[in-house]
Design an enzyme around this catalytic site. Sequence first.
Site, mmCIF file in Angstrom:
data_model
loop_
_atom_site.group_PDB
_atom_site.id
_atom_site.type_symbol
_atom_site.label_atom_id
_atom_site.label_comp_id
_atom_site.label_asym_id
_atom_site.label_seq_id
_atom_site.Cartn_x
_atom_site.Cartn_y
_atom_site.Cartn_z
ATOM 1 N N LYS A 228 0.827 -1.213 0.000
ATOM 2 C CA LYS A 228 0.000 0.000 0.000
ATOM 3 C C LYS A 228 0.858 1.258 0.000
ATOM 4 C CE LYS A 228 0.399 1.054 4.639
ATOM 5 N NZ LYS A 228 0.550 2.364 5.327
ATOM 6 N N THR A 285 -4.071 5.458 3.039
ATOM 7 C CA THR A 285 -2.722 5.908 2.690
ATOM 8 C C THR A 285 -2.691 6.624 1.344
ATOM 9 O OG1 THR A 285 -1.928 3.934 3.846
ATOM 10 C CG2 THR A 285 -0.316 5.140 2.572
#
Length: 393
Positions: A228, A285
């Site tokens: 991620k 994120t």
Amino acid sequence: MQNQKERAPASSGVSSGLDSSGLSQQALSVRPYQHIAVVGGGAWGTALAVVAARAGRDVRLWMRNAEQAAEMAETRTNKRYLGELPLPRGIRPMTDLAEALDGVEAVLLVTPSVTIREMAGRIGELAAPGVPIFVCAKGIEAGSGLLMSAVVEEAAPGRAIGTVTGPTFATETAAGHPTAVTVACTSGAQTPHHSRAAVRMALALTTGSFRPYVSDDMAGVEVGGAVKNVIAIACGILAGAGFGDNSRAAIITRGLDEMKELAVRLGGRRETVTGLGGLGDLILTCSSRQSRNFSYGFQRGQGIGDDAVFDGRPVVVEGRHNAVTVTDLARKLGLEMPICEMVRAITADGQPIAIAFANYWAGPIRGEPRALDMEFDHPAVEAVTRHFEDKFQ
């Protein structure tokens, strides 16, 4: 923990055995860890210590910096990472690792990924046998290609190994914003739920605002945490260049597909990657300047050189390291991860952003899902190249 057959009807309320905290009497019969060591006094380590202390646990917070530990003990704040947020009295900062580990029931290891092998080895030597280690760093080790749990297993063999992961910003978690995470563990996958270390840790961290879920798929949640950060850099670059939500949604969705494929190759489950430790963490994120990885990408997209981001300060951007380790592993496995390769080309190989994005966007047209086995050349490669060159001048 109750399974579906044992769950009380929703209308039964307290009379069915639910106490005021919402935990069933059966869940309360599973003893949470009471004495916990948090190894690492950065933002996330301190936030987890705050959560555990609010849950009523005895928390020792090990920190490398003696001056910082002394300041925390005196002011009850971690000003460097969490500003003036007051810390609970249940947190005891200290710099002696042996003292921090003496008599604890579980360890939360929250140091940077590049230090995990060293710290896990020290913990393995000092902590009592049987004490589980929950590694909360995210990434893949350079050279070995191992996930963090495998690194800990090599450095501190014979222990249950888990993780606490999910869509979390440390400042919001510590401030008491409602937060959900996944607690996963490798031990006891074939045993009843109440004997799993993950359940004990989940109960140990549950508060009015902090809600854990439990998993036994360490590979699935760890891959999500490693990849991620890389995808977030790509999203940040697009946002910094002025592209909007369409672009970010495309990168998030295709990045999620790359995460799923890598997780499956490493023994994980695709559905795990759509949970908190994968999709949840990915969305967070990739969508906020609070993320160092997104913020790094945002500045690069604005045309700021690699050496000048964050005003030249030495800020840790895990996605830059992860871009190399993730793609090294993918290449070894014969797995295509084009977004991660694109980020690697920009951050590690020095390829101009316009060329890297054009190469990705002009890649072959393929089926979605991958089970639709089809591929043909992109019919407008030159137009793609001009489009990105115009944007990233």
